[in-house]
Design a protein around this motif. Structure first.
Motif, PDB file in Angstrom:
ATOM      1  N   UNK A  14      12.357 -11.559  16.735  1.00  0.00           N
ATOM      2  CA  UNK A  14      11.249 -10.532  16.950  1.00  0.00           C
ATOM      3  C   UNK A  14      10.484  -9.909  15.651  1.00  0.00           C
ATOM      4  N   UNK A  15       9.395  -9.014  16.171  1.00  0.00           N
ATOM      5  CA  UNK A  15       8.763  -8.406  14.741  1.00  0.00           C
ATOM      6  C   UNK A  15       9.870  -7.931  13.962  1.00  0.00           C
ATOM      7  N   UNK A  16       9.504  -8.126  12.458  1.00  0.00           N
ATOM      8  CA  UNK A  16      10.798  -7.800  11.549  1.00  0.00           C
ATOM      9  C   UNK A  16      10.074  -6.377  10.775  1.00  0.00           C
ATOM     10  N   UNK A  17       8.995  -6.029  11.281  1.00  0.00           N
ATOM     11  CA  UNK A  17       8.587  -4.766  10.623  1.00  0.00           C
ATOM     12  C   UNK A  17       7.513  -4.230  11.412  1.00  0.00           C
ATOM     13  N   UNK A  18       7.346  -3.034  11.880  1.00  0.00           N
ATOM     14  CA  UNK A  18       6.203  -2.346  12.437  1.00  0.00           C
ATOM     15  C   UNK A  18       5.842  -1.006  11.689  1.00  0.00           C
ATOM     16  N   UNK A  19       4.582  -1.123  11.202  1.00  0.00           N
ATOM     17  CA  UNK A  19       4.009  -0.117  10.592  1.00  0.00           C
ATOM     18  C   UNK A  19       3.083   0.792  11.200  1.00  0.00           C
ATOM     19  N   UNK A  20       3.596   1.915  11.183  1.00  0.00           N
ATOM     20  CA  UNK A  20       2.951   2.974  11.947  1.00  0.00           C
ATOM     21  C   UNK A  20       2.752   4.383  11.308  1.00  0.00           C
ATOM     22  N   UNK A  21       2.057   5.287  11.819  1.00  0.00           N
ATOM     23  CA  UNK A  21       1.748   6.423  11.073  1.00  0.00           C
ATOM     24  C   UNK A  21       2.898   7.311  11.007  1.00  0.00           C
ATOM     25  N   UNK A 126       5.465  -2.755  -2.730  1.00  0.00           N
ATOM     26  CA  UNK A 126       6.297  -1.982  -1.718  1.00  0.00           C
ATOM     27  C   UNK A 126       7.592  -2.396  -2.001  1.00  0.00           C
ATOM     28  N   UNK A 127       8.717  -1.252  -2.171  1.00  0.00           N
ATOM     29  CA  UNK A 127      10.233  -1.656  -2.092  1.00  0.00           C
ATOM     30  C   UNK A 127      10.717  -0.364  -1.750  1.00  0.00           C
ATOM     31  N   UNK A 284       5.786   7.965   1.796  1.00  0.00           N
ATOM     32  CA  UNK A 284       4.837   7.143   2.651  1.00  0.00           C
ATOM     33  C   UNK A 284       3.366   7.507   2.244  1.00  0.00           C
ATOM     34  N   UNK A 285       3.128   8.857   1.905  1.00  0.00           N
ATOM     35  CA  UNK A 285       1.672   9.091   1.538  1.00  0.00           C
ATOM     36  C   UNK A 285       1.624   9.345   0.141  1.00  0.00           C
ATOM     37  N   UNK A 287       0.894   7.842  -2.632  1.00  0.00           N
ATOM     38  CA  UNK A 287      -0.208   7.286  -3.283  1.00  0.00           C
ATOM     39  C   UNK A 287      -1.492   7.984  -2.832  1.00  0.00           C
ATOM     40  N   UNK A 288      -1.730   8.681  -1.844  1.00  0.00           N
ATOM     41  CA  UNK A 288      -2.738   9.268  -1.456  1.00  0.00           C
ATOM     42  C   UNK A 288      -2.985  10.570  -2.156  1.00  0.00           C
TER      43      UNK A 288
ATOM     44  N   UNK B  96       1.015  -4.015   3.116  1.00  0.00           N
ATOM     45  CA  UNK B  96       2.048  -3.998   2.375  1.00  0.00           C
ATOM     46  C   UNK B  96       2.774  -2.813   2.077  1.00  0.00           C
ATOM     47  N   UNK B 101      -0.683   4.341   7.379  1.00  0.00           N
ATOM     48  CA  UNK B 101      -1.997   4.293   8.204  1.00  0.00           C
ATOM     49  C   UNK B 101      -2.047   5.682   8.927  1.00  0.00           C
ATOM     50  N   UNK B 104      -2.907   4.184  14.430  1.00  0.00           N
ATOM     51  CA  UNK B 104      -2.771   2.510  14.697  1.00  0.00           C
ATOM     52  C   UNK B 104      -1.417   1.975  14.166  1.00  0.00           C
ATOM     53  N   UNK B 106       0.439  -1.509  12.778  1.00  0.00           N
ATOM     54  CA  UNK B 106       0.604  -3.251  12.369  1.00  0.00           C
ATOM     55  C   UNK B 106       2.063  -3.810  12.664  1.00  0.00           C
ATOM     56  N   UNK B 108       4.399  -6.963  12.064  1.00  0.00           N
ATOM     57  CA  UNK B 108       4.676  -8.241  11.009  1.00  0.00           C
ATOM     58  C   UNK B 108       5.970  -8.805  11.238  1.00  0.00           C
TER      59      UNK B 108
END
Lengths: 290, 423
Positions: A14-21, A126-127, A284-285, A287-288, B96, B101, B104, B106, B108
């Motif tokens: 299944x999905x190995x990674x889910x990126x969300x806020x 990323x690590x 997580x943020x 870099x902004x 990456x 975000x 939303x 993503x 992977x």
């Protein structure tokens, strides 16, 4: 060929990674950290090489530092200020404090520099960010091991010469003490590192802070030299029971009780949890905002 | 192949940045604001409008990405195209996991390796060998995976003889080649590649392209950001067009590229103001101007004519051993010639570098890549949108003078980096 086979078997997962806020602050991906274990060790190796490239004495600095500091303390506090050492040979007394404190303060200052020192790398790859503080703590552990062996060598020499040292079975707590210092260092370091992202001047305060903390940590005086009524204040400092236990185990003199160690452990655990949470959130943020 | 599965699924990804001062940097002011909010009182430090009412916080916001969705099947190669500042890099950074975000999600499937820069984590005191290992591990490989690929990596970069020499003794070309080589041998199912091909000489660029094509053939998934439509066409079957953070077109790369190029007018622009990069970038070119040697701004020149490129540099943090390199690329993105400024140490401020090109280029269109180096480290790279056109009209009526250039190597001087107050 084996590559393609592995490829297809992995894509069945299944999905190995889910990126969300939003994310769970307490969630820590231990499996991912484990996958990056080689990076941790390569970083330790790199730090070691990079620190001593193009120096004359190289790793000898690990040994010279505590020896010089302990000698200085011996002259300053025993000869001049005449502070008690609980009947322990002064040089060993100071060296035990200096070596133990040195490990903790190294862990703290190195970890606290995580974001500042790696801003560039964090912006490009990323690590798991926790790899960096973990590697720092291991690097410090190597330094500590070298310093501790020198301490132990001097200790054995004095023991054979008949100095009044009282080693006991309690030396087995050493690993526990090391772990506690490492966790406290990581926890607080992560917290400070995250805060320096927002408040830059904290970076300058950290050096000063650790120095102040050293004065309150029984590094060059025994807890017994503090009036009984006030000892509890000092014991709130989680480093005091650690250093006192270290001395008690090896040198046979010190003031320590189990409940004090327990409080220290609880404070360390809370700081670790808080530190890692804030660290993950900042990562997580980060870099902004730099 | 009928069992193809989705490798990346992006669902309405948005990213908001705050403009201007991000925080006031004073702990006690932050605490005052927090305390006021806690008691339900107005924030004493909230920005005010000129009429004294509390300003709308949304004014200082900027959406780098707005509801971007796409999905990528396993084994597909997709390009993300668009102008500078359209959100391409932000999308790659989110995928990456360098930044989160704002809204939303993503999903992977498989291991991701991203090449947003070559040589991240290179340490100049360490040997090439040690750097290959640490760089490979940073990019997500285990030590054993690097062991297996080590000879290939070193061979591809062509630095076998120097592999046990500290990287600080390498030429910048060598360390860039080694760094790319590590990235090209990554053991991941999904590769995210920013325009890193912009570095290296043209031979090495060709080699890199060949490697990328091989990766596509191996059936790995690639997400690729590029300004070069020819490369996009040859490598990627699909493309996604971003315009001001919105995905305006997605589909077959040919069709998307045609749509993208539709609006480009035929006039050649001679000035470009590249977007301002994130605050962690120590310096960046803020204005590029093409001109002739008399100072007239223009982008079309005659055959054999000398022409100039002025670059204004905004330096935010002091940089030592700085060098600005300009690659002049032919239509197929291969470097026709490269020029470099003199090395200098810069304090924060504004600088100007004027490159004069006296080499005789063939008629055609050329584009630029600007690389800012500190020593051998690339601090900033910019693929410019300027196009310089050399037409077929010789600049002089004297054919003998024109033909006498044949076979003579004319080389431009290395310009100085000089402080300026120009804007």
């Amino acid at each position: 060929m084996s590559d393609t086979l592995r490829l297809s078997s992995e894509t069945d997962l299944p999905w190995s990674k889910i990126i969300r806020s939003e994310h769970n602050l307490l969630y820590l991906d231990f499996y991912e950290l484990w996958r990056y274990r080689d990076l941790i060790f390569l970083m330790v190796k790199r730090d070691f090489h990079a620190t001593y490239a193009q120096t004359i004495l190289g790793p000898l600095w690990f040994i010279i530092q505590p020896l010089l500091t302990s000698s200085l303390f011996t002259i300053l506090f025993t000869q001049v200020a005449k502070i008690s050492t609980d009947g322990i040979p002064p040089f060993l007394f100071y060296m035990s404090g200096v070596v133990a404190w040195g490990y903790f303060s190294d862990c703290l200052t190195k970890t606290a520099a995580t974001f500042r020192a790696n801003a560039h790398v964090f912006g490009k790859v990323y690590f798991p960010r926790l790899v960096v503080p973990i590697a720092s703590v291991i690097t410090c552990l190597i330094n500590f091991a070298v310093q501790f062996s020198i301490f132990f060598l001097i200790y054995l020499v004095l023991l054979f010469k008949g100095a009044s040292l009282h080693p006991s079975f309690r030396v087995i707590v050493l690993p526990v003490l090391i772990i506690q210092m490492a966790l406290l260092g990581i926890g607080l370091g992560c917290l400070l590192s995250s805060m320096t992202v927002r408040y830059r001047d904290l970076a300058m305060a950290i050096g000063f802070l650790t120095q102040m903390w050293m004065y309150a940590s029984c590094v060059f005086y025994p807890l017994s030299s503090i009036p009984k009524d006030w000892q509890w204040v000092l014991v709130l400092n989680p480093m005091v029971p650690v250093i006192e236990s270290f001395r008690f185990a090896f040198l046979g003199a010190g003031t320590v009780e189990i409940w004090q160690l327990a409080i220290g452990a609880i404070v360390s655990a809370i700081l670790l949890l808080l530190g890692v949470m804030v660290f993950n959130h900042t990562a997580r943020t980060f870099n902004d905002t730099v | 192949m009928s069992l193809s599965k989705t490798a990346i699924e992006a669902n309405r990804i948005s990213k908001r940045y705050r403009l201007g001062v991000i925080n006031r940097g004073m702990l006690y002011q932050d605490l005052q604001s927090y305390w006021a909010r806690l008691r339900g009182k107005p924030d004493p430090h909230a920005p005010l409008n000129p009429d004294g009412t509390e300003s709308d916080h949304k004014i200082g916001e900027f959406w780098a990405l707005r509801d971007v969705s796409f999905s990528l099947e396993q084994g597909e190669a997709m390009a993300i195209i668009g102008k500078n500042g359209s959100g391409k890099s932000t999308l790659l950074k989110i995928l990456s996991q360098i930044t989160a975000p704002t809204t939303g999600e993503a999903r992977i499937r498989g291991r991701v390796a991203s090449m947003l820069e070559v040589g991240t984590g290179f340490h100049s005191e360490l040997t090439g060998r040690a750097n290959v290992y640490i760089n490979g591990a940073i990019l997500g490989m285990t030590k054993r995976e690097i062991d297996v690929r080590f000879d290939d990596i070193v061979g591809f970069a062509g630095v076998e003889r120097f592999i046990d020499t500290p990287v600080k003794r390498y030429s910048s070309g060598m360390s860039v080649r080694l760094a790319f080589s590590v990235a090209a041998h990554l053991a991941a199912e999904i590769l995210i590649v920013d325009e890193v091909l912009a570095v290296g000489d043209s031979d090495f660029q060709r080699k890199c392209l060949g490697k990328m094509a091989q990766i596509v053939r191996e059936g790995r998934t690639i997400l690729f950001v590029s300004h070069n439509m020819q490369i996009v066409r040859s490598l990627c079957s699909r493309a996604l067009l971003l315009e001001s953070g919105v995905a305006t077109r997605s589909g077959q790369s040919d069709e998307v590229i045609r749509y993208y190029l539709r609006g480009k007018d035929e006039n050649y622009h001679a000035r470009e103001e590249p977007p301002v990069p994130g605050p962690s970038t120590p310096l960046f070119p803020s204005l590029l101007t093409l001109r002739d040697t008399c100072g007239n701004t223009r982008a079309e020149f005659h055959l054999g004519e000398d022409w100039c490129l002025d670059v204004l540099l905004d330096v935010r943090k002091a940089v030592s051993d700085f060098r600005l390199q300009v690659n002049v690329n032919e239509a197929d993105n291969f470097c026709a010639l490269a020029h470099s400024s003199k090395n200098s140490t810069l304090k924060p401020g504004r600088y100007k570098v004027s490159f004069t090109f006296v080499e005789k280029l063939r008629a055609g269109e050329y584009r630029f890549t600007l690389l800012s180096f500190s020593g051998s480290r690339v601090l900033h790279s910019l693929v410019s949108e300027l196009v310089v056109k050399i037409d077929h009209v010789p600049c002089t009526n004297d054919p003998i003078r024109w033909f006498s250039y044949g076979g003579v190597v004319v080389s431009s001087d290395e310009p100085d980096v000089v402080p300026t107050t120009e804007y």
